[in-house]
Design a protein around this motif. Sequence first.
Motif, PDB file in Angstrom:
ATOM      1  N   THR A 215      37.647  96.930  74.102  1.00  0.00           N
ATOM      2  CA  THR A 215      38.711  96.360  73.275  1.00  0.00           C
ATOM      3  C   THR A 215      38.686  96.942  71.876  1.00  0.00           C
ATOM      4  OG1 THR A 215      37.271  94.536  72.766  1.00  0.00           O
ATOM      5  CG2 THR A 215      38.882  94.188  74.511  1.00  0.00           C
TER       6      THR A 215
ATOM      7  N   VAL B 299      35.079  90.704  73.318  1.00  0.00           N
ATOM      8  CA  VAL B 299      36.520  90.879  73.187  1.00  0.00           C
ATOM      9  C   VAL B 299      36.856  90.494  71.755  1.00  0.00           C
ATOM     10  CG1 VAL B 299      38.806  90.176  73.981  1.00  0.00           C
ATOM     11  CG2 VAL B 299      36.923  90.374  75.618  1.00  0.00           C
TER      12      VAL B 299
ATOM     13  N   ARG C 136      39.077  85.186  70.593  1.00  0.00           N
ATOM     14  CA  ARG C 136      38.090  86.220  70.878  1.00  0.00           C
ATOM     15  C   ARG C 136      37.033  85.640  71.802  1.00  0.00           C
ATOM     16  NH1 ARG C 136      33.283  85.123  68.464  1.00  0.00           N
ATOM     17  NH2 ARG C 136      33.224  83.854  66.567  1.00  0.00           N
TER      18      ARG C 136
END
Length: 292
Positions: free
Chosen positions: A55, A153, A247
């Motif tokens: 990511t 992420v 996240r």
Amino acid sequence: MDFMTDHDVQKYKEDGYVVLDGLLTSQECDELRQRMAEIVDRMDVPEHCRTTFSTYHDEQLKTQGNADYFITSGDKIRFFFEKGVFGDKGEFVVPKQQSLNKVGHALHAYEPLYKNITHSPQVQGIAKKLGLVNPVILQSMYIFKQPGIGGEVTPHQDATFLYTEPLGRVMGLWIALEDATVNNGCLWFIPGSQNSGISRRMVRTLKGTFPLTDFIGRERTYDEEKFVAAPVKKGGVVLIHGEVVHRSAENTSEDSRHVYTFHIMEALDTRWSPDNWLQPTEELPFPPLYTK
């Protein structure tokens, strides 16, 4: 009795997310995991796919955008791997079942177990409770968050990748097939951040140019102290507004964190951007969520 209460609706509207327990039974979770184990066991990994999913901005462009494999995966079931799972010669250096970051993006269309969950009465009830008139299914993913190597992420908004006009028409449903905890990489949100718009988009580039996608706009920085953890029990679901900032951390624990997640869009009076990486195809138009 509605699966989703008025209080849940209010929390979703205010915070941009809400955790609901008990969408699936423990047995249903286990069946989805078992089916995925079978899919992975039989997967044939093309040589060009032995790239890693990330990511981080530059690597996103390299591993997703440059890869035709990714941009044409909207109507297929394809495999995306964690970093460092292949050796120099492209061989697995970890067990195959522990190599994957995710499988996507059309499980909801081609895998009966996943299709049934996606269109379940409870899921349809959630959409109706939120007042959705003509919701369609955009994409689906199985996310592994492997023990010890499940990657971070970074903070993002789903509308960066799934852009609509007007905004506010996309929602993610994130179903925990195992307990998702602070230790194994549960989601974290900035409550209320869905009201601040989006600052960047990932768009398709001109046909015939590379990379196949690029980012326009700027990436925001976020105050870490504003993030709130959203642990969820096995079988629970997190509803995620398309613009809420969220996240998840790396999974440094010894426990996996398997998830089935999919996105729906209110299609009524909504324009799906032709610049999005994901596009409906002749083979797979975005299917309606409501089955009757």
